[in-house]
Design a protein around this motif. Structure first.
Motif, mmCIF file in Angstrom:
data_model
loop_
_atom_site.group_PDB
_atom_site.id
_atom_site.type_symbol
_atom_site.label_atom_id
_atom_site.label_comp_id
_atom_site.label_asym_id
_atom_site.label_seq_id
_atom_site.Cartn_x
_atom_site.Cartn_y
_atom_site.Cartn_z
ATOM 1 N N ARG A 74 0.839 -1.207 0.000
ATOM 2 C CA ARG A 74 0.000 0.000 0.000
ATOM 3 C C ARG A 74 0.872 1.256 0.000
ATOM 4 O O ARG A 74 0.629 2.197 -0.758
ATOM 5 N N GLY A 82 2.521 1.700 -3.366
ATOM 6 C CA GLY A 82 1.513 2.211 -4.293
ATOM 7 C C GLY A 82 1.311 3.707 -4.114
ATOM 8 O O GLY A 82 1.225 4.458 -5.092
ATOM 9 N N THR A 83 1.270 4.146 -2.876
ATOM 10 C CA THR A 83 1.107 5.582 -2.604
ATOM 11 C C THR A 83 2.307 6.365 -3.127
ATOM 12 O O THR A 83 2.140 7.424 -3.741
ATOM 13 N N TYR A 112 4.169 5.582 -5.641
ATOM 14 C CA TYR A 112 4.044 5.629 -7.094
ATOM 15 C C TYR A 112 3.046 6.695 -7.528
ATOM 16 O O TYR A 112 3.300 7.433 -8.482
ATOM 17 N N VAL A 113 1.917 6.799 -6.852
ATOM 18 C CA VAL A 113 0.937 7.836 -7.224
ATOM 19 C C VAL A 113 1.549 9.216 -7.024
ATOM 20 O O VAL A 113 1.427 10.090 -7.887
ATOM 21 N N PRO A 138 0.750 6.267 -11.830
ATOM 22 C CA PRO A 138 -0.441 5.593 -11.324
ATOM 23 C C PRO A 138 -0.597 4.149 -11.798
ATOM 24 O O PRO A 138 -1.179 3.331 -11.093
ATOM 25 N N ALA A 180 1.262 2.106 -9.438
ATOM 26 C CA ALA A 180 0.562 2.206 -8.152
ATOM 27 C C ALA A 180 -0.610 1.232 -8.122
ATOM 28 O O ALA A 180 -0.810 0.518 -7.135
ATOM 29 N N ARG A 181 -1.376 1.197 -9.198
ATOM 30 C CA ARG A 181 -2.527 0.285 -9.245
ATOM 31 C C ARG A 181 -2.103 -1.166 -9.130
ATOM 32 O O ARG A 181 -2.781 -1.967 -8.493
ATOM 33 N N GLN A 235 0.374 -2.283 -7.371
ATOM 34 C CA GLN A 235 0.640 -2.510 -5.953
ATOM 35 C C GLN A 235 -0.655 -2.611 -5.159
ATOM 36 O O GLN A 235 -0.800 -3.470 -4.299
ATOM 37 N N ASN A 256 -7.856 3.695 -2.453
ATOM 38 C CA ASN A 256 -6.581 4.066 -3.074
ATOM 39 C C ASN A 256 -6.585 3.694 -4.551
ATOM 40 O O ASN A 256 -6.140 4.476 -5.388
ATOM 41 N N SER A 263 -6.391 6.356 -7.596
ATOM 42 C CA SER A 263 -5.171 6.350 -8.408
ATOM 43 C C SER A 263 -5.459 6.635 -9.884
ATOM 44 O O SER A 263 -4.551 6.965 -10.637
ATOM 45 N N TYR A 310 -6.059 12.161 -5.778
ATOM 46 C CA TYR A 310 -5.406 11.314 -4.772
ATOM 47 C C TYR A 310 -4.537 12.176 -3.849
ATOM 48 O O TYR A 310 -4.592 12.053 -2.627
#
Length: 89
Positions: free
Chosen positions: A28, A31-32, A34-35, A40, A43-44, A46, A62, A66, A72
């Motif tokens: 998580r 992923g954050t 990456y955003v 994105p 991120a998705r 992840q 999230n 994203s 976001y």
């Protein structure tokens, strides 16, 4: 920094699988990151992996956010501000 975390997770994946909550949080957070770094799509990936570990979690939010990185980031900043103000009292 993100790539280094990815390498660590891949290297120790078997250990992380024994501790799903830790693995979930790592995915998580990556992923954050990456955003926030305007990637994105990664991120998705992840967030989807995190959902597979804990399907009844809030990571769906999230994942949906994203698709609009600006939104976001705005939601994340609002979340940080509310956390700070909640602990002032």
């Amino acid at each position: 920094m993100i790539e280094e975390r990815q390498k660590i997770i891949k290297k120790y994946k078997e250990i992380y699988l024994k501790y799903p909550n830790i693995y979930f949080n790592k995915l998580r957070k990556i992923g954050t990151f990456y955003v926030l770094n305007n990637n994105p799509r990664l991120a998705r990936e992840q967030f989807i992996q995190a959902i597979k570990i804990k399907p009844f979690s809030k990571v769906y939010i999230n994942l949906i956010l994203s698709f609009n990185p600006q939104l976001y980031k705005k939601v994340l900043s609002i979340k940080k501000i509310t956390k700070r103000t909640l602990f002032v009292y």
